[in-house]
Enzyme design. Sequence first.
Site, short mmCIF file in Angstrom:
data_model
loop_
_atom_site.label_atom_id
_atom_site.label_comp_id
_atom_site.label_asym_id
_atom_site.label_seq_id
_atom_site.Cartn_x
_atom_site.Cartn_y
_atom_site.Cartn_z
N HIS A 123 55.26 45.41 15.22
CA HIS A 123 55.84 46.77 15.09
C HIS A 123 54.53 47.78 14.90
CE1 HIS A 123 57.56 50.00 12.31
NE2 HIS A 123 58.75 49.59 12.46
N ASP A 200 52.16 40.76 8.31
CA ASP A 200 53.37 41.59 8.16
C ASP A 200 54.60 40.99 7.99
OD1 ASP A 200 55.41 43.43 8.43
OD2 ASP A 200 54.74 44.46 10.05
N GLN A 203 59.79 41.55 7.83
CA GLN A 203 61.07 40.69 8.25
C GLN A 203 61.13 39.22 7.59
OE1 GLN A 203 63.47 42.22 9.39
NE2 GLN A 203 62.43 44.40 10.01
N LYS A 226 63.96 46.34 2.52
CA LYS A 226 64.59 45.51 3.38
C LYS A 226 64.71 44.03 2.44
CE LYS A 226 61.54 46.98 7.26
NZ LYS A 226 62.39 47.48 8.27
N CYS A 364 60.83 50.44 17.16
CA CYS A 364 59.14 50.65 16.68
C CYS A 364 58.45 49.68 17.28
CB CYS A 364 58.89 51.00 15.35
SG CYS A 364 59.74 52.24 14.54
N1 PMP Z 1 56.84 45.75 10.10
C1 PMP Z 1 58.00 45.49 10.51
C2 PMP Z 1 58.10 44.09 11.57
C3 PMP Z 1 59.19 45.95 10.63
O1 PMP Z 1 60.34 45.67 10.88
C4 PMP Z 1 59.29 47.29 9.75
C5 PMP Z 1 60.40 47.79 9.37
N2 PMP Z 1 61.05 48.29 10.52
C6 PMP Z 1 57.88 47.80 9.21
C7 PMP Z 1 56.93 47.01 9.54
C8 PMP Z 1 57.63 48.95 8.44
O2 PMP Z 1 58.43 48.99 7.23
P1 PMP Z 1 58.45 50.27 6.31
O3 PMP Z 1 59.06 51.42 7.06
O4 PMP Z 1 59.44 49.86 5.39
O5 PMP Z 1 57.13 50.64 6.07
#
Ligand code: PMP
Length: 405
Positions: A123, A200, A203, A226, A364
């Site tokens: 991401h 990270d 997910q 999430k 993203c």
């Molecule tokens: N890493 C991953 C794999 C994600 O899916 C996301 C959220 N789409 C994020 C980071 C960012 O998370 P947040 O917007 O809650 O900071």
Amino acid sequence: MQYNINKIRSNFPILNEQVYKKQFVYFDSAASAQKPIQVLIKEEELHNNYYGNIHRAAHFMADKATVEFEAVRDKIKNFINAESREEIIFTKGTTESVNLVASSFGEKYLNEGDEIIVSEMEHHSNIVPWQLAAERRAAKIVKLPFSNDGVLQMEKLPELINSKTKLIAVAHVSNVLGTINPIAEITKIAHENRVAIFVDGAQAVQHISVDVQKMDVDFYAFSAHKMYGPNGVGVLYGKEKWLNEMPPYQGGGEMISEVSFEKTTFNELPYKFEAGTPNITSVIAFGAAIDFMNEVGIPAIGEWENELLEYATLKLKEINGIKIYGEPPNKSGVISFNIKGIHSYDLGMLLDKLGIAVRTGHHCADTVMQHFNIAGTVRISFGMYNTKEEIDIFITALNKVRMMF
Ligand code: PMP
């Protein structure tokens, strides 16, 4: 024990809503999960019964709020099996957790010419902060690629590591491909080469049991929203040995021990990294989300979502012209796809009109899009509350949309 889907769903009032007079089907939990009533009640309880600013508590209300707030730190410590509560830092979310480490670890350990390995399936929030840190230090980002089935090319990792490598940044689960990466294996290789690992987990934590000690990771990040919890709060787990050595990320109240114009000393962990008044409401309500997930059980949730994943994949593959991106052997409940001749935005928009919430676009994750040379995909993602009946509704809708083109 039987997975009681009806009982689980009854805790999420929004699932009974209608969209355009159609049954609401929510297949976008990877973007943000819906919240059970317990989380909403907890927020209300705090404000009705014991609200006050935490930590500097000189009165009953502030003291009670502090106790509730700090109890959540213990819940999270247990949820991911951290060694100590001091290793749990509250942040705004995964994004801030990455920025904290990129900035602070970068300042302490990154030097000119050093390298950070970042996987190709990240991401943006697990790429850009490292790029910024690298730029500040004239360091370099090195790509760990994945193959067309969405699996990291692990055989390449040892070749990418050298004496300049300082850290590996990788997702536990890809938000586009659904790939569950072999974190313990990556960590082993990293540590054999005296390299740190940042994972990270945005997910992952809501789908698979996470044990940070067993995986031996140095840092692990995730977001409450999430995980059926509120917005605006997340966690950074970091091994105490790193967090003790790393400089503060932000300055302000709470993170100090003593302040004078000549010299300021910093507070102990975890407070050294928690400058200012935190998101008291969301942290306390996050505790209710953790309790709820524990009650249903992460292994049971994972098994249920796997069934949904298998069922949906099978049904999708029957559709003419479909291409699924990411078919790794170890996959979580995320499916990205395109249908030949239909733009992903059109597909998403028409599905919405039929009551079905999916995600469209690049998610993203531009580097994943570049890998497949596409602009975007449709993505469906599952939570503990989804059902096979909803998948049937989705497939019927998808066929209907396909017939329009
Ligand atoms: N890493 C991953 C794999 C994600 O899916 C996301 C959220 N789409 C994020 C980071 C960012 O998370 P947040 O917007 O809650 O900071």
